[in-house]
Design a protein around this motif. Structure first.
Motif, mmCIF file in Angstrom:
data_model
loop_
_atom_site.group_PDB
_atom_site.id
_atom_site.type_symbol
_atom_site.label_atom_id
_atom_site.label_comp_id
_atom_site.label_asym_id
_atom_site.label_seq_id
_atom_site.Cartn_x
_atom_site.Cartn_y
_atom_site.Cartn_z
ATOM 1 N N PRO A 296 0.795 -1.230 0.000
ATOM 2 C CA PRO A 296 0.000 0.000 0.000
ATOM 3 C C PRO A 296 0.827 1.280 0.000
ATOM 4 N N TYR B 245 8.286 10.831 -4.694
ATOM 5 C CA TYR B 245 6.834 10.877 -4.869
ATOM 6 C C TYR B 245 6.366 12.332 -4.978
ATOM 7 N N TRP C 33 1.434 4.919 4.684
ATOM 8 C CA TRP C 33 0.380 4.501 3.765
ATOM 9 C C TRP C 33 -0.744 5.519 3.659
ATOM 10 N N HIS D 211 -7.189 -0.507 9.469
ATOM 11 C CA HIS D 211 -5.991 0.047 8.815
ATOM 12 C C HIS D 211 -4.929 0.398 9.863
ATOM 13 N N ARG E 184 -16.149 3.770 6.483
ATOM 14 C CA ARG E 184 -14.743 4.188 6.431
ATOM 15 C C ARG E 184 -14.114 4.223 7.817
ATOM 16 N N THR F 198 -1.205 -1.216 9.902
ATOM 17 C CA THR F 198 0.010 -0.397 9.839
ATOM 18 C C THR F 198 0.803 -0.514 11.138
ATOM 19 N N GLY G 219 -7.724 0.537 0.098
ATOM 20 C CA GLY G 219 -8.216 -0.335 -0.957
ATOM 21 C C GLY G 219 -7.855 -1.791 -0.716
ATOM 22 N N TYR G 220 -6.689 -2.028 -0.136
ATOM 23 C CA TYR G 220 -6.275 -3.407 0.145
ATOM 24 C C TYR G 220 -7.232 -4.070 1.136
ATOM 25 N N ARG H 216 -4.789 4.991 2.555
ATOM 26 C CA ARG H 216 -5.044 4.015 1.495
ATOM 27 C C ARG H 216 -5.612 2.726 2.090
ATOM 28 N N ARG I 137 5.230 6.276 -2.711
ATOM 29 C CA ARG I 137 5.211 7.257 -1.613
ATOM 30 C C ARG I 137 6.136 6.798 -0.488
#
Length: 263
Positions: free
Chosen positions: A113, A167, A131, A229, A222, A233, A136-137, A134, A117
């Motif tokens: 992810p 990036y 990350w 998420h 979300r 991480t 989407g994964y 992000r 960047r």
């Protein structure tokens, strides 16, 4: 598999086996990836090309008989001859029939992810997960019912000395395809014409995370996605910290004492 695909796979395996020797590569705690069932391998993106994860695919090929399925840009399928190459390497382009087929066969999928960047930063920003938001994964993992296996390690950010934030520069200068504009120094000069420094690379594999597979988890929420998420991480950052040279070498990927297995 076409002759082009077979040649691409042979070249991949040869190249990254040589790099395994060059970087004295080893894996700590490979066992979660040898258990039956497809999993989403979510890795830290070392600079600049995630060579450590490419070397991991060779180790898994030798143990499982296939290359984990990396997700490539959909444009690859539109370039002459590239579809055969991506199929030979096991790459899939987005969430489509080839990805569903791989999961149905119980084969792993690999994502990074952090992308460019994370992989194209300067020397001041090393071994830190970046990350952003992000997720989407995570949606992919929920859609296919895949446990998430965090992966990180040490050595990969020392292969080249980054001189700028590639990036940010690529974004500022409007590089096509959101490509980075990165300057890095290796053992024999400037990247990409230079060999990497011959640093030792050690990959650490964590235990699978499954909170996103709980009954009632809403992949459209979300806030719920961001909570998982943060778990992922945090797990990847924990592996980076544990694998570092100043860590206690007896600390396992799960945070317990004892010597984890190496391959």
């Amino acid at each position: 598999m076409t002759a082009t695909g077979a040649a691409a796979r042979a070249a991949w395996l040869t190249t990254f086996r040589l790099l395994q020797r060059y970087h004295r590569y080893e894996v700590v705690n490979l066992e979660p990836l040898l258990r039956p069932g497809a999993k989403l391998l979510v890795g830290y993106h070392g600079r600049p090309l995630a060579v450590d994860l490419c070397m991991l695919t060779v180790t898994l090929h030798d143990r499982l008989g296939y290359l984990p399925h990396g997700i490539a840009h959909g444009a690859f399928d539109q370039l002459p001859g590239m579809r055969e190459v991506t199929e030979g390497l096991g790459f899939v382009t987005g969430d489509g029939p080839r990805l569903a087929e791989a999961v149905a066969k119980g084969e792993h999928v690999l994502v990074q992810p952090g992308g460019t960047r994370e992989g194209c930063r300067d020397f001041r920003h090393r071994y830190r997960v970046d990350w952003g938001g992000r997720v989407g994964y995570l949606r992919l993992a929920v859609r296919y019912g895949l446990p998430i296996v965090p992966i990180a390690g040490h050595g990969m950010d020392d292969a080249y000395l980054g001189l700028n934030d590639g990036y940010a520069w690529g974004k500022r200068l409007g590089m096509p395809g959101r490509l980075p504009l990165w300057l890095g120094v290796g053992a024999t000069g400037l990247w990409p014409l230079s060999l990497p420094f011959p640093v030792k690379m050690t990959q650490w594999v964590g235990e699978p995370l499954t909170r996103h597979l709980d009954a009632g988890f809403d992949a459209e929420d979300r806030d719920a996605l961001l909570a998982v998420h943060r778990d992922v991480t945090g797990a990847v950052q924990g592996l980076l910290d544990a694998a570092g040279p100043t860590s206690a070498r007896g600390t396992s990927p799960r945070g317990h004492s004892g010597t984890p297995p190496r391959w």
